[in-house]
Scaffold this active site. Structure first.
Site, PDB file in Angstrom:
ATOM      1  N   CYS A 135     -35.241  41.098  22.300  1.00  0.00           N
ATOM      2  CA  CYS A 135     -34.472  39.828  22.251  1.00  0.00           C
ATOM      3  C   CYS A 135     -32.954  40.165  22.571  1.00  0.00           C
ATOM      4  O   CYS A 135     -32.470  41.269  22.426  1.00  0.00           O
ATOM      5  CB  CYS A 135     -34.633  39.151  20.722  1.00  0.00           C
ATOM      6  N   CYS A 136     -32.175  39.040  22.663  1.00  0.00           N
ATOM      7  CA  CYS A 136     -30.801  39.179  23.095  1.00  0.00           C
ATOM      8  C   CYS A 136     -30.634  39.997  24.243  1.00  0.00           C
ATOM      9  O   CYS A 136     -31.022  39.856  25.224  1.00  0.00           O
ATOM     10  CB  CYS A 136     -30.167  39.702  21.723  1.00  0.00           C
ATOM     11  N   ILE A 137     -29.708  41.121  24.163  1.00  0.00           N
ATOM     12  CA  ILE A 137     -29.611  42.090  25.104  1.00  0.00           C
ATOM     13  C   ILE A 137     -30.380  43.022  25.490  1.00  0.00           C
ATOM     14  O   ILE A 137     -30.431  43.550  26.503  1.00  0.00           O
ATOM     15  CB  ILE A 137     -28.062  42.856  24.938  1.00  0.00           C
ATOM     16  N   PRO A 139     -33.575  43.037  26.454  1.00  0.00           N
ATOM     17  CA  PRO A 139     -34.262  42.993  27.568  1.00  0.00           C
ATOM     18  C   PRO A 139     -33.542  43.710  28.876  1.00  0.00           C
ATOM     19  O   PRO A 139     -34.486  44.116  29.884  1.00  0.00           O
ATOM     20  CB  PRO A 139     -34.324  41.464  27.982  1.00  0.00           C
ATOM     21  N   THR A 197     -36.993  36.862  24.282  1.00  0.00           N
ATOM     22  CA  THR A 197     -36.078  35.704  23.807  1.00  0.00           C
ATOM     23  C   THR A 197     -34.499  36.019  23.483  1.00  0.00           C
ATOM     24  O   THR A 197     -34.377  37.058  23.611  1.00  0.00           O
ATOM     25  CB  THR A 197     -36.675  35.035  22.422  1.00  0.00           C
TER      26      THR A 197
END
Length: 224
Positions: A135-137, A139, A197
């Site tokens: 999630c957030c950065i 990925p 996400t």
């Protein structure tokens, strides 16, 4: 027996470690799903330490494992000791620590290096066909390691709501397919078993971020 899920942290604090609200949401939702979280972090120095009041780096030195232990309430292991065989899934919350301590994305973008320990762990879960939640950065780690994978970091057009949307464009340059999703939504790359996400990539109310992470965690546990 509930699923055993490795949660990899990158320190403690949004600007130089793991985002605390995201990390907490992951642990709460895993508990709700009846899964057992096993928390890990690399035993390395942080890239730097940021004063979260001033938003400025300081001269302090801190260790990623020691700082991550704050979130894990001391129940944490060195990432070097992670054995994929006994685990069912992997989740990596966001925060700038992912881009500073788990990789060099913060300074080098698409030309970054992912730390060997983190890359080995991601490749081990992927090779074992076990699900990975990001999630957030975080990925961006998959974008660098698994070319052609499908991911979301939210939206790819920068605006007040999506201040970090250029990340999506950079991921596309690495050969990934970026899928625009709202903060409460997830994207599932079925082939690679990646569940992503956007979380705090979106300027959204915290309960929406929490809900999106909940969907990510539920899908990871379901795929495990």
């Amino acid at each position: 027996m509930g699923k055993r899920v490795a949660v990899v942290l990158a320190g403690c604090g949004v600007y130089d470690g793991s985002e605390i609200h995201e990390s907490s949401a992951v642990l709460v939702h895993l508990s709700r799903e009846g899964a057992q979280a096993e928390v890990y972090a690399p035993d390395v120095d942080q890239m730097h330490v940021v004063d979260h009041v001033k938003g400025q780096p300081t001269q302090e030195k801190r260790n990623v494992l020691v700082e991550s232990a704050r979130i894990a309430r001391g129940n944490i292991k060195d990432l070097a000791k992670l054995d994929v065989k006994g685990l069912d899934a992997l989740i990596i919350p966001g925060g700038f620590g992912v881009a500073k301590n788990l990789s060099t994305w913060a300074t080098q973008g698409k030309n970054c290096i992912v730390s060997k320990e983190v890359e080995d762990v991601l490749k081990a879960f992927h090779a074992a066909k076990k699900p990975i939640g990001l999630c957030c950065i975080s990925p961006v780690l998959a974008a660098k390691i698994f070319p052609g994978c499908e991911l979301t970091v939210g939206h790819d057009t920068e605006c007040e709501k999506w201040p970090y949307a250029k990340t999506a464009e950079t991921m596309k340059e690495l050969g990934c397919k970026h899928v625009n999703k709202h903060v409460t939504e997830i994207h599932v790359d079925v082939k690679n078993k990646l569940v992503t996400t956007s979380a705090f990539m979106c300027n959204a109310p915290i309960h929406e971020i929490y809900d999106g992470i909940g969907k990510m965690v539920r899908e990871v546990v379901r795929l495990a």
